[in-house]
Scaffold this motif. Structure first.
Motif, mmCIF file in Angstrom:
data_model
loop_
_atom_site.group_PDB
_atom_site.id
_atom_site.type_symbol
_atom_site.label_atom_id
_atom_site.label_comp_id
_atom_site.label_asym_id
_atom_site.label_seq_id
_atom_site.Cartn_x
_atom_site.Cartn_y
_atom_site.Cartn_z
ATOM 1 N N PHE A 185 6.656 1.532 9.908
ATOM 2 C CA PHE A 185 5.359 0.950 9.533
ATOM 3 C C PHE A 185 4.214 1.330 10.470
ATOM 4 O O PHE A 185 3.066 1.006 10.191
ATOM 5 C CB PHE A 185 5.471 -0.575 9.426
ATOM 6 N N TRP A 214 11.007 7.581 5.357
ATOM 7 C CA TRP A 214 10.930 6.905 4.043
ATOM 8 C C TRP A 214 11.574 7.756 2.951
ATOM 9 O O TRP A 214 12.287 7.243 2.096
ATOM 10 C CB TRP A 214 9.473 6.616 3.672
ATOM 11 N N THR A 256 7.702 -6.213 1.933
ATOM 12 C CA THR A 256 6.447 -5.586 1.519
ATOM 13 C C THR A 256 6.721 -4.189 0.963
ATOM 14 O O THR A 256 6.215 -3.808 -0.095
ATOM 15 C CB THR A 256 5.482 -5.508 2.725
ATOM 16 N N ALA A 257 7.563 -3.441 1.674
ATOM 17 C CA ALA A 257 7.929 -2.094 1.205
ATOM 18 C C ALA A 257 8.630 -2.182 -0.145
ATOM 19 O O ALA A 257 8.400 -1.370 -1.043
ATOM 20 C CB ALA A 257 8.823 -1.410 2.237
ATOM 21 N N GLN A 258 9.477 -3.200 -0.292
ATOM 22 C CA GLN A 258 10.196 -3.375 -1.561
ATOM 23 C C GLN A 258 9.194 -3.681 -2.686
ATOM 24 O O GLN A 258 9.264 -3.103 -3.778
ATOM 25 C CB GLN A 258 11.226 -4.503 -1.393
ATOM 26 N N GLU A 260 6.239 -2.741 -2.836
ATOM 27 C CA GLU A 260 5.461 -1.516 -3.114
ATOM 28 C C GLU A 260 6.314 -0.432 -3.766
ATOM 29 O O GLU A 260 5.849 0.682 -3.987
ATOM 30 C CB GLU A 260 4.878 -0.974 -1.794
ATOM 31 N N LYS A 262 8.996 1.065 -2.447
ATOM 32 C CA LYS A 262 9.536 2.071 -1.524
ATOM 33 C C LYS A 262 11.056 1.993 -1.386
ATOM 34 O O LYS A 262 11.687 2.912 -0.882
ATOM 35 C CB LYS A 262 8.897 1.920 -0.145
#
Ligand code: NCD
Ligand code: ZN
Length: 349
Positions: A185, A214, A256-258, A260, A262
């Motif tokens: 991040f 990523w 948050t990544a999930q 979005e 990612k």
């Protein structure tokens, strides 16, 4: 309000500073920070002020932890390459062996020529945890090919290191790797802004390395926080120590990544629970779960349970947070409050 339930998260790489540097963190505040972040099991690193390289020091550390922990805790053993006589005595009470091949907090870097002897001497298939940045990967590969013992590459942070792991996996070597949330991040640009509060080993990397992590998350086994608290005062000194806290921000960031797109929720669970459970043979108590609220919130230094009282992610908006943690049918954390009594959790081995 949408909520989801996750299994108790596992972090196999934290620095709880107890004994020796309890002004930074101690077993109570460190395990409290874990619960606040949804972790119910952790493994503590041996780079204490006096490194944990003897059975006697380990026994003392465990006896001390037993009085204070509010989440389950295990320990990695340390070596500077000169304590092989201790290995047999500790192999059944530790979770793994940590070896530092690069400079970081504390002076525990080994002479890399000793790696092969360490591999020969380690008497169990419990993982050897390597802090080995890309400059030492040739030695790691040679050692692993000669003595294929279970190896975990800690905090892989750039393209070269992850490519190394992916190739070693392809070659059938017994290797896994972890990535930290700060390398996923934050980048070197953030390091400029954060100053000492973005100063850790391995260093924050350029955007292209972050993107490589990523893009190849499938090849990553574990998200490890590398929770490494130091006081604000120490960070603001002329020689700030390496390390940032991470236990309370790891899950919110990954959620948050999930959100979005990612990674999938299944991958999130394998990175933060299942793969560590398998690698370290961890059986969590039945009826252990983490209730997460999926609503936007802002990470704030004010809400940090860690004794250090700050996070490099202060002010960042995230997609969810931990509402409640249940272990063995008992609520141990609820809405910011630790309900478990100090010493109520288990020491694992
Ligand atoms: C860690 C610490 O402070 O103990 N620091 C860090 O930057 N990650 C040591 C380590 O794991 O390298
Ligand atoms: Zn570490």
């Amino acid at each position: 309000m949408k909520t989801i339930t996750l299994p108790g998260l596992i972090d196999p790489h934290v620095h709880l500073r107890d004994p020796g540097q309890t002004h930074k963190e101690d077993f109570y505040t460190g395990t409290a920070a874990a619960l606040a972040g949804g972790f119910t099991t952790m493994i503590d690193m041996p780079n204490n002020l006096v490194p944990i390289t003897t059975k006697k020091l380990l026994d003392q550390k465990i006896a001390n932890a037993k009085q204070k922990t509010v989440c389950d805790l295990g320990f990695h053993f340390g070596t500077l390459g000169d304590n092989f006589d201790q290995f047999e005595m500790v192999k059944d009470i530790v979770m793994g062996l940590k070896v530092y091949m690069n400079i970081t907090t504390g002076g525990y870097k080994i002479d890399s020529a000793k790696l092969i002897d360490i591999y020969k001497a380690w008497p169990t298939n419990k993982p050897i945890m390597l802090h080995a940045e890309d400059d030492v990967s040739d030695i790691v590969l040679k050692t692993l090919k000669t003595i294929p013992k279970q190896t975990h590459m800690c905090h892989v942070s750039n393209q070269k290191e992850l490519e190394f792991v992916l190739k070693a996996k392809e070659a059938g070597l017994p290797i896994t790797c972890g990535v930290t949330p700060h390398h996923l991040f934050l980048t070197d640009k953030d390091a400029d802004k954060l100053g000492p509060f973005g100063h850790m080993k391995p260093y924050l990397k350029p955007k292209k390395d972050q993107q490589f992590l990523w893009d190849h998350l499938d090849g990553v086994d574990i998200i490890e926080s590398d929770h490494a608290p130091h006081t604000k005062q120490e960070k603001l000194s002329s020689q700030p120590p390496f390390g940032v806290p991470g236990l309370e921000t790891t899950l919110p960031l990954m959620l948050t990544a999930q959100a979005e797109g990612k990674l999938t929720m299944d991958k999130l669970i394998s990175l933060l629970h299942t793969n560590s459970a398998k690698l370290f043979n961890i059986n969590q108590p039945k009826n252990t779960s983490v209730l997460v609220e999926l609503s936007e919130t802002t990470i704030s230094n004010k809400n940090i349970h860690s004794k250090c009282g700050w996070t490099p992610f202060d002010g960042m908006a995230v997609a969810g947070f931990v509402k409640e943690v249940t272990v063995n049918n008992k609520v141990v954390y609820n809405n910011g409050k630790i309900l478990a009594k100090a010493g109520s959790a288990k020491i694992i081995k």
